[in-house]
Design a protein around this motif. Structure first.
Motif, PDB file in Angstrom:
ATOM      1  N   GLY A 153      -0.152 -20.413 -35.319  1.00 28.99           N
ATOM      2  CA  GLY A 153      -0.050 -18.909 -35.097  1.00 28.99           C
ATOM      3  C   GLY A 153      -0.062 -18.300 -36.473  1.00 28.99           C
ATOM      4  O   GLY A 153      -0.019 -18.865 -37.627  1.00 28.99           O
ATOM      5  N   SER A 154       0.114 -17.005 -36.595  1.00 30.76           N
ATOM      6  CA  SER A 154       0.135 -15.997 -37.766  1.00 30.76           C
ATOM      7  C   SER A 154       1.451 -16.530 -38.452  1.00 30.76           C
ATOM      8  O   SER A 154       2.346 -17.257 -37.918  1.00 30.76           O
ATOM      9  N   ALA A 155       1.488 -16.283 -39.720  1.00 28.12           N
ATOM     10  CA  ALA A 155       2.694 -16.391 -40.658  1.00 28.12           C
ATOM     11  C   ALA A 155       4.104 -15.963 -39.659  1.00 28.12           C
ATOM     12  O   ALA A 155       5.075 -16.877 -39.833  1.00 28.12           O
ATOM     13  N   SER A 156       3.738 -14.727 -39.378  1.00 28.23           N
ATOM     14  CA  SER A 156       5.145 -14.251 -38.605  1.00 28.23           C
ATOM     15  C   SER A 156       5.612 -15.116 -37.193  1.00 28.23           C
ATOM     16  O   SER A 156       6.652 -15.514 -36.952  1.00 28.23           O
ATOM     17  N   GLN A 157       4.311 -15.181 -36.479  1.00 26.48           N
ATOM     18  CA  GLN A 157       4.348 -16.199 -35.240  1.00 26.48           C
ATOM     19  C   GLN A 157       5.199 -17.481 -35.777  1.00 26.48           C
ATOM     20  O   GLN A 157       5.806 -18.330 -34.946  1.00 26.48           O
ATOM     21  N   SER A 158       4.469 -18.104 -36.458  1.00 26.32           N
ATOM     22  CA  SER A 158       4.924 -19.565 -37.061  1.00 26.32           C
ATOM     23  C   SER A 158       6.403 -19.759 -37.643  1.00 26.32           C
ATOM     24  O   SER A 158       7.123 -20.430 -37.070  1.00 26.32           O
ATOM     25  N   GLN A 159       6.702 -18.657 -38.142  1.00 28.47           N
ATOM     26  CA  GLN A 159       8.076 -18.537 -38.623  1.00 28.47           C
ATOM     27  C   GLN A 159       9.325 -18.263 -37.588  1.00 28.47           C
ATOM     28  O   GLN A 159       9.882 -18.964 -37.442  1.00 28.47           O
ATOM     29  N   GLN A 160       8.779 -17.368 -36.445  1.00 27.17           N
ATOM     30  CA  GLN A 160       9.628 -17.204 -35.429  1.00 27.17           C
ATOM     31  C   GLN A 160       9.833 -18.361 -34.679  1.00 27.17           C
ATOM     32  O   GLN A 160      10.771 -18.849 -34.021  1.00 27.17           O
ATOM     33  N   ALA A 161       8.697 -19.154 -34.353  1.00 28.91           N
ATOM     34  CA  ALA A 161       8.584 -20.553 -33.426  1.00 28.91           C
ATOM     35  C   ALA A 161       9.546 -21.477 -34.363  1.00 28.91           C
ATOM     36  O   ALA A 161      10.029 -22.129 -33.542  1.00 28.91           O
ATOM     37  N   LYS A 162       9.360 -21.799 -35.555  1.00 24.94           N
ATOM     38  CA  LYS A 162      10.122 -22.764 -36.242  1.00 24.94           C
ATOM     39  C   LYS A 162      11.417 -22.556 -36.085  1.00 24.94           C
ATOM     40  O   LYS A 162      12.270 -23.382 -35.944  1.00 24.94           O
ATOM     41  N   THR A 163      11.951 -21.202 -35.997  1.00 22.41           N
ATOM     42  CA  THR A 163      13.340 -20.714 -36.141  1.00 22.41           C
ATOM     43  C   THR A 163      14.039 -21.029 -34.653  1.00 22.41           C
ATOM     44  O   THR A 163      14.975 -21.464 -34.477  1.00 22.41           O
ATOM     45  N   ARG A 164      13.103 -20.687 -33.744  1.00 25.55           N
ATOM     46  CA  ARG A 164      13.370 -20.995 -32.256  1.00 25.55           C
ATOM     47  C   ARG A 164      13.678 -22.442 -32.086  1.00 25.55           C
ATOM     48  O   ARG A 164      14.716 -23.200 -31.355  1.00 25.55           O
ATOM     49  N   ILE A 165      12.726 -23.405 -32.724  1.00 21.41           N
ATOM     50  CA  ILE A 165      12.902 -24.876 -32.563  1.00 21.41           C
ATOM     51  C   ILE A 165      14.102 -25.307 -33.149  1.00 21.41           C
ATOM     52  O   ILE A 165      14.696 -26.310 -32.412  1.00 21.41           O
ATOM     53  N   VAL A 166      14.388 -25.051 -34.087  1.00 20.59           N
ATOM     54  CA  VAL A 166      15.531 -25.326 -35.106  1.00 20.59           C
ATOM     55  C   VAL A 166      16.797 -25.033 -34.253  1.00 20.59           C
ATOM     56  O   VAL A 166      17.733 -25.947 -34.221  1.00 20.59           O
ATOM     57  N   ARG A 167      16.758 -23.817 -33.618  1.00 20.46           N
ATOM     58  CA  ARG A 167      18.013 -23.112 -32.996  1.00 20.46           C
ATOM     59  C   ARG A 167      18.074 -24.260 -31.388  1.00 20.46           C
ATOM     60  O   ARG A 167      19.284 -24.574 -31.324  1.00 20.46           O
ATOM     61  N   ALA A 168      16.944 -24.573 -30.883  1.00 23.56           N
ATOM     62  CA  ALA A 168      17.136 -25.616 -29.700  1.00 23.56           C
ATOM     63  C   ALA A 168      17.589 -26.676 -30.451  1.00 23.56           C
ATOM     64  O   ALA A 168      18.456 -27.287 -29.519  1.00 23.56           O
ATOM     65  N   PHE A 169      17.303 -27.161 -31.606  1.00 25.76           N
ATOM     66  CA  PHE A 169      17.869 -28.428 -31.873  1.00 25.76           C
ATOM     67  C   PHE A 169      19.391 -28.172 -32.176  1.00 25.76           C
ATOM     68  O   PHE A 169      20.334 -29.142 -31.696  1.00 25.76           O
ATOM     69  N   THR A 170      19.918 -27.493 -33.051  1.00 22.79           N
ATOM     70  CA  THR A 170      21.027 -27.297 -33.340  1.00 22.79           C
ATOM     71  C   THR A 170      22.161 -26.952 -32.211  1.00 22.79           C
ATOM     72  O   THR A 170      23.355 -27.359 -32.124  1.00 22.79           O
ATOM     73  N   ASP A 171      21.671 -26.195 -31.180  1.00 25.57           N
ATOM     74  CA  ASP A 171      22.289 -26.171 -29.955  1.00 25.57           C
ATOM     75  C   ASP A 171      22.548 -27.542 -29.251  1.00 25.57           C
ATOM     76  O   ASP A 171      23.482 -27.668 -28.461  1.00 25.57           O
ATOM     77  N   ALA A 172      21.714 -28.263 -29.312  1.00 22.48           N
ATOM     78  CA  ALA A 172      21.715 -29.594 -28.376  1.00 22.48           C
ATOM     79  C   ALA A 172      22.394 -30.686 -29.138  1.00 22.48           C
ATOM     80  O   ALA A 172      22.927 -31.562 -28.574  1.00 22.48           O
ATOM     81  N   ALA A 173      22.485 -30.587 -30.500  1.00 20.83           N
ATOM     82  CA  ALA A 173      22.995 -31.814 -31.364  1.00 20.83           C
ATOM     83  C   ALA A 173      24.544 -31.445 -31.814  1.00 20.83           C
ATOM     84  O   ALA A 173      24.466 -30.537 -32.671  1.00 20.83           O
ATOM     85  N   PRO A 174      25.380 -32.129 -31.435  1.00 18.49           N
ATOM     86  CA  PRO A 174      26.737 -32.033 -31.984  1.00 18.49           C
ATOM     87  C   PRO A 174      26.727 -32.199 -33.358  1.00 18.49           C
ATOM     88  O   PRO A 174      26.258 -33.477 -33.720  1.00 18.49           O
ATOM     89  N   THR A 175      27.858 -31.684 -33.886  1.00 19.35           N
ATOM     90  CA  THR A 175      28.139 -32.220 -35.751  1.00 19.35           C
ATOM     91  C   THR A 175      29.037 -33.252 -35.321  1.00 19.35           C
ATOM     92  O   THR A 175      29.851 -33.422 -34.513  1.00 19.35           O
ATOM     93  N   LEU A 176      28.758 -34.202 -36.382  1.00 18.99           N
ATOM     94  CA  LEU A 176      29.735 -35.264 -36.748  1.00 18.99           C
ATOM     95  C   LEU A 176      30.763 -34.907 -37.646  1.00 18.99           C
ATOM     96  O   LEU A 176      30.715 -33.724 -38.210  1.00 18.99           O
ATOM     97  N   PRO A 177      31.914 -35.778 -37.382  1.00 20.43           N
ATOM     98  CA  PRO A 177      33.129 -35.430 -38.590  1.00 20.43           C
ATOM     99  C   PRO A 177      32.567 -35.329 -39.774  1.00 20.43           C
ATOM    100  O   PRO A 177      31.694 -36.462 -40.210  1.00 20.43           O
ATOM    101  N   TRP A 178      33.026 -34.362 -40.684  1.00 25.49           N
ATOM    102  CA  TRP A 178      32.123 -34.259 -41.957  1.00 25.49           C
ATOM    103  C   TRP A 178      33.339 -34.557 -43.122  1.00 25.49           C
ATOM    104  O   TRP A 178      34.622 -34.270 -43.038  1.00 25.49           O
ATOM    105  N   PRO A 179      32.957 -35.529 -44.190  1.00 20.72           N
ATOM    106  CA  PRO A 179      33.835 -35.990 -44.971  1.00 20.72           C
ATOM    107  C   PRO A 179      34.059 -34.592 -46.083  1.00 20.72           C
ATOM    108  O   PRO A 179      33.214 -33.756 -46.370  1.00 20.72           O
ATOM    109  N   HIS A 180      35.678 -34.404 -46.383  1.00 15.83           N
ATOM    110  CA  HIS A 180      35.688 -33.363 -47.269  1.00 15.83           C
ATOM    111  C   HIS A 180      36.256 -33.784 -48.566  1.00 15.83           C
ATOM    112  O   HIS A 180      36.932 -34.878 -48.663  1.00 15.83           O
TER     113      HIS A 180
END
Length: 124
Positions: free
Chosen positions: A97-124
């Motif tokens: 896709g164009s630069a704009s289409q590519s950026q929007q697509a990548k953002t949607r793919i990352v959002r799909a991942f972060t919605d599906a992947a639970p976070t682990l307990p994080w050391p502080h």
């Protein structure tokens, strides 16, 4: 819809400079490896690499993760590995896709991942 596999590692600096905290996401979608990396609080940068097959993309993602985990300032797992779905149009636009289409697509793919992947307990 193609199924994808992704995981995320993070590095938190021991200094008080929170700007040095970083993330590194690896997303394997078919024969494509999408690496999303950057400073916490930013959208980060993207690197997209196409391989001969899904196994080669997965092996490269595992190799890159191992490199991050072996660094002096180790990255630690932050999200459980997750399988998620990606729209065909997003995968196509990500690559062609164009630069704009590519950026929007990548953002949607990352959002799909972060919605599906639970976070682990994080050391502080």
């Amino acid at each position: 819809m193609p199924r994808a596999l992704g995981w995320e590692v993070r590095h938190t600096s021991v200094s008080t400079d929170r700007n040095s905290d970083k993330f590194y996401r690896l997303l394997v979608v078919d024969d494509v490896l999408i690496v999303n990396y950057g400073r916490m609080g930013s959208a980060g940068r993207f690197k997209i690499t196409q391989f001969d097959d899904v196994e080669a993309a997965r092996e490269n993602a595992l190799r890159l993760t191992g490199e991050k985990e072996r660094q002096r300032e180790a990255y630690l797992p932050f999200r459980e590995p997750a399988v998620f779905e990606v729209h065909d149009d997003d995968l196509h636009n990500c690559r062609y896709g164009s630069a704009s289409q590519s950026q929007q697509a990548k953002t949607r793919i990352v959002r799909a991942f972060t919605d599906a992947a639970p976070t682990l307990p994080w050391p502080h």
